[in-house]
Design a protein around this motif. Structure first.
Motif, PDB file in Angstrom:
ATOM      1  N   GLN A  27     -70.372 -51.415 -17.115  1.00  0.00           N
ATOM      2  CA  GLN A  27     -70.742 -51.968 -18.413  1.00  0.00           C
ATOM      3  C   GLN A  27     -71.902 -52.965 -18.369  1.00  0.00           C
ATOM      4  OE1 GLN A  27     -67.269 -53.822 -20.061  1.00  0.00           O
ATOM      5  NE2 GLN A  27     -67.295 -55.548 -18.658  1.00  0.00           N
ATOM      6  N   ASN A  28     -72.118 -53.625 -17.225  1.00  0.00           N
ATOM      7  CA  ASN A  28     -73.196 -54.602 -17.145  1.00  0.00           C
ATOM      8  C   ASN A  28     -74.452 -54.068 -16.462  1.00  0.00           C
ATOM      9  OD1 ASN A  28     -71.837 -56.759 -18.447  1.00  0.00           O
ATOM     10  ND2 ASN A  28     -70.661 -57.143 -16.586  1.00  0.00           N
ATOM     11  N   GLN A  30     -77.991 -52.766 -16.123  1.00  0.00           N
ATOM     12  CA  GLN A  30     -79.150 -52.966 -17.003  1.00  0.00           C
ATOM     13  C   GLN A  30     -79.808 -51.647 -17.399  1.00  0.00           C
ATOM     14  OE1 GLN A  30     -79.977 -56.104 -18.287  1.00  0.00           O
ATOM     15  NE2 GLN A  30     -77.966 -56.453 -17.340  1.00  0.00           N
ATOM     16  N   VAL A  64     -72.597 -54.278 -25.848  1.00  0.00           N
ATOM     17  CA  VAL A  64     -72.570 -53.588 -24.550  1.00  0.00           C
ATOM     18  C   VAL A  64     -73.309 -52.259 -24.707  1.00  0.00           C
ATOM     19  CG1 VAL A  64     -71.147 -52.765 -22.631  1.00  0.00           C
ATOM     20  CG2 VAL A  64     -70.320 -54.643 -24.075  1.00  0.00           C
ATOM     21  N   PRO A 250     -70.628 -61.595 -15.546  1.00  0.00           N
ATOM     22  CA  PRO A 250     -71.907 -62.264 -15.692  1.00  0.00           C
ATOM     23  C   PRO A 250     -71.790 -63.783 -15.690  1.00  0.00           C
ATOM     24  CG  PRO A 250     -71.194 -61.313 -17.778  1.00  0.00           C
ATOM     25  CD  PRO A 250     -70.266 -60.802 -16.725  1.00  0.00           C
TER      26      PRO A 250
END
Length: 309
Positions: A27-28, A30, A64, A250
């Motif tokens: 999900q994080n 980039q 997201v 994060p």
């Protein structure tokens, strides 16, 4: 002299691995991971023997972007027989989308602290329950099972150490609301085995059995496996992990991601605990995924068994 078998006292005979790589792990990221890659990732994970694959989240794409393809993914995903594909839903709109996609299990994501609740949900610690209550109620009415994720169970980057009593109180409210299971998250990876014992003991003292609890550790300080072992010794039999150690918080500086599923499986094998996963196939999957993402896996077992990737 023969090597003695591991001490099985107080260890579960088998565990359920709740694989979060396709959702929490990605999900994080980039760079957008193509939906075809995500579907192939899920297929490979199922083929490796993982029985619970958290597939995606119906969060708003603004928050997201990586999971904006949730509907498309589930429409195109060929579900393997006997494999569960829960999804995360943040609110009623997300729940509506999950229902339309025909899911059988959902998860909600709550906070054990005021600060993180404000930053992640834009609601206070008590106010978050007003958002979750209709989602859980409707899910129960529809016959869906509900998992409650509880973040910041051991430490919060703004508040510091989180009292076990506070975590137990928030967790108990989620279970009373109708969640079937509670996953206790070490979101910034600061927990130690002693803290794990204290928190799980707090839930037991409150009359909440370990059969309703799961654990979700991050490896920021290299303690994820030790913390998992402490939880296993206290009878926890559902462990969250991410193939290849994908993901991370994060809010945690230098976070190295979630507990790697391969590292978990290696330890479970050494303890004689059943899990149903083909380690070689799983390592191959993580090596493949590392190639898709263009960087090596942080998992020690993947590095050891899978070569440079």
């Amino acid at each position: 002299m023969p090597i003695p078998a591991p001490d099985q006292e107080n260890l579960p005979a088998a565990v359920t691995i709740w694989e979060v790589g396709a959702r929490d792990g990605l999900q994080n990221e980039q760079e957008t991971v193509p939906v075809e890659v995500k579907i192939e990732f899920l297929r490979r994970l199922a083929d490796a023997g993982l029985g619970v694959l958290e597939a995606t989240s119906f969060v708003h794409p603004k928050w997201v972007p990586q999971l904006a393809d949730a509907t498309d993914l589930l429409d195109r995903l060929e579900r393997a027989p006997g494999v569960r594909y829960p999804v995360l839903v943040p609110n009623e709109r997300g729940f509506d989308r999950a229902l339309e996609a025909g899911v059988a299990e959902i998860a909600i994501f709550a906070s054990a602290t005021e600060s993180f609740s404000r930053r992640n949900l834009n609601r206070g610690l008590d106010e978050q329950f007003a958002m979750f209550d209709p989602v859980v109620r409707r899910a129960v009415d529809e016959g869906l099972s509900v998992r409650g994720y509880l973040s910041m169970c051991f430490g919060d980057p703004w508040e510091g150490p989180v009292p076990a009593e506070q975590v137990v109180a928030v967790g108990a409210r989620l279970l009373e609301m109708g969640c079937d299971q509670l996953s206790l998250g070490d979101t910034i990876g600061v927990a130690t085995p002693g803290q794990v014992e204290v928190l799980l003991g707090g839930f037991t003292a409150a009359g909440i059995g370990v059969d309703r609890l799961a654990v979700h550790f991050h490896d920021t300080y290299g303690q994820a496996l030790a913390n998992t072992y402490a939880a296993l010794r206290l009878g926890v039999s559902t462990i969250d992990s991410s193939a290849g150690g994908l993901g991370g918080c994060p809010y945690a500086k230098s976070a190295t991601g979630n507990l790697a599923t391969e590292d978990l499986v290696w330890m479970l094998d050494g303890l004689g605990i059943r899990h149903g996963v083909d380690l070689a196939a799983l390592v191959d999957t993580s090596v493949w995924m590392a190639g898709q993402l263009g960087r090596p896996s942080p998992s020690g077992v993947v590095r050891a068994l899978g070569g440079a990737s």
